[in-house]
Design a protein around this motif. Structure first.
Motif, PDB file in Angstrom:
ATOM      1  N   TYR A  11       0.766  -1.160   0.013  1.00 23.94           N
ATOM      2  CA  TYR A  11       0.069  -0.215  -0.055  1.00 23.94           C
ATOM      3  C   TYR A  11       0.902   1.177  -0.117  1.00 23.94           C
ATOM      4  N   ILE A  13      -6.477  -7.251   7.827  1.00 21.60           N
ATOM      5  CA  ILE A  13      -7.612  -6.757   7.009  1.00 21.60           C
ATOM      6  C   ILE A  13      -7.384  -7.495   5.766  1.00 21.60           C
ATOM      7  N   LYS A  27     -13.354  -6.399   4.207  1.00 16.90           N
ATOM      8  CA  LYS A  27     -13.833  -5.292   3.583  1.00 16.90           C
ATOM      9  C   LYS A  27     -14.614  -5.703   2.553  1.00 16.90           C
ATOM     10  N   ARG A  33     -14.388   1.399   3.221  1.00 16.94           N
ATOM     11  CA  ARG A  33     -13.756   2.663   3.762  1.00 16.94           C
ATOM     12  C   ARG A  33     -12.279   2.507   4.073  1.00 16.94           C
ATOM     13  N   PHE A  34     -11.610   3.408   3.935  1.00 13.43           N
ATOM     14  CA  PHE A  34     -10.084   3.413   4.539  1.00 13.43           C
ATOM     15  C   PHE A  34     -10.087   3.436   5.914  1.00 13.43           C
ATOM     16  N   VAL A  35      -9.655   2.655   6.848  1.00  9.07           N
ATOM     17  CA  VAL A  35      -9.832   2.798   8.308  1.00  9.07           C
ATOM     18  C   VAL A  35      -8.359   2.655   8.929  1.00  9.07           C
ATOM     19  N   LEU A  77      -3.532  -0.253  12.304  1.00  9.59           N
ATOM     20  CA  LEU A  77      -3.644  -0.201  10.868  1.00  9.59           C
ATOM     21  C   LEU A  77      -3.028   1.367  10.601  1.00  9.59           C
ATOM     22  N   ASP A  78      -2.534   1.537   9.583  1.00 14.01           N
ATOM     23  CA  ASP A  78      -1.693   2.694   9.315  1.00 14.01           C
ATOM     24  C   ASP A  78      -2.145   3.728   8.128  1.00 14.01           C
TER      25      ASP A  78
HETATM   26  N1  HPA Z   1      -6.379   0.813   6.390  1.00 12.93           N
HETATM   27  C1  HPA Z   1      -5.353   0.670   6.397  1.00 12.93           C
HETATM   28  N2  HPA Z   1      -4.505  -0.198   5.901  1.00 12.93           N
HETATM   29  C2  HPA Z   1      -5.231  -0.831   4.974  1.00 12.93           C
HETATM   30  C3  HPA Z   1      -6.478  -0.620   4.703  1.00 12.93           C
HETATM   31  C4  HPA Z   1      -7.163   0.272   5.367  1.00 12.93           C
HETATM   32  O1  HPA Z   1      -8.520   0.429   5.223  1.00 12.93           O
HETATM   33  N3  HPA Z   1      -6.950  -1.418   3.607  1.00 12.93           N
HETATM   34  C5  HPA Z   1      -5.938  -2.216   3.337  1.00 12.93           C
HETATM   35  N4  HPA Z   1      -4.706  -1.857   3.957  1.00 12.93           N
END
Ligand code: HPA
Ligand code: MG
Length: 225
Positions: free
Chosen positions: A112, A143, A173, A193-195, A200-201
């Motif tokens: 990512y 995730i 997701k 949605r991006f969480v 989680l970063d």
């Molecule tokens: N948040 C953080 N990292 C991630 C996400 C997200 O929603 N989806 C995949 N990697």
């Protein structure tokens, strides 16, 4: 859905959250002041994550608890979920005669940049997994989106001939074309949605936030690279 006396909206909390789940107002919880303005809402409060994780630990022990377990923690996002899940499994072991040895191994996947998935997947720390042979393997991920990452990882792990492989994913997701591969144990199914938070970063920020939250547009701008 119901409203309390302050007109705060509560949904009953399913582990499957609808697309219109608005989250909780940030005012209802505490979170680090350095993130004020960077978040839209609390999507899953920390306490709910902990309670759900305890329940997953029980299901995992029911299925895998007959043989040595190797936990494969997928870093970096999975570290908190893995730590809490391992604690849950340890607690069950302490309180029963059925205790099993458990190892924890860490691998790192990276795909990512900002909030977008890139095509190339890097697996680090998974070169020699020969110690997985004959073991019950539990892959722990924070995730799962398209499931492509998980599929690649499963193929890699299968080559080392474990007795059984199960996958625990805290979040699944609902993205277009998902279900290429779903975890055996799912904490919460969430909308696309991006969480952030609970390890989680977004570009390495927000791991130091306990709740799972939705990042705001200004938060995205502030930490963009
Ligand atoms: N948040 C953080 N990292 C991630 C996400 C997200 O929603 N989806 C995949 N990697
Ligand atoms: Mg990340």
């Amino acid at each position: 859905m119901f409203y309390d006396q302050h007109n705060v909206c509560f949904y009953s909390f399913p582990s499957q959250m609808n697309d219109d789940w608005p989250g909780y107002s940030l005012d209802l919880f505490s979170y680090p002041a350095h993130y004020s303005g960077d978040l839209d809402c609390v999507f899953i409060p920390h306490g709910v994550i902990m309670d759900r994780t305890e329940r997953l630990a029980r299901s995992i022990m029911d299925d895998l608890g007959d043989h040595d377990i190797v936990v494969l923690c997928v870093l970096k996002g999975g570290y908190q979920f893995c730590a809490d899940l391992v604690e849950g499994i340890k607690a069950l072991s302490r309180n029963s005669d059925r205790t099993i040895p458990m190892r924890v191994h860490f691998i790192r996947l990276k795909s990512y940049l900002n909030d977008q998935s890139t095509e190339d997947l890097h697996i680090l720390g998974a070169e020699d997994l020969s110690f997985l042979a004959g073991k019950n393997v539990l892959i722990v991920e924070a995730i799962v989106g398209t499931g492509k990452t998980m599929k690649t990882l499963l193929k890699h792990v299968e080559a080392f001939r474990p007795k059984m492989i199960k996958v625990a994913g805290l979040l699944v997701k609902r993205v277009p074309n998902n279900a290429a591969c779903l975890p055996d144990y799912v904490g919460f199914e969430i909308p696309d949605r991006f969480v952030v938070g609970y390890a989680l970063d977004y570009n390495e920020y927000f791991r130091d936030l306990n709740h799972i939250c939705v990042i705001s547009e200004s938060g995205k701008m502030k930490y963009k690279i």
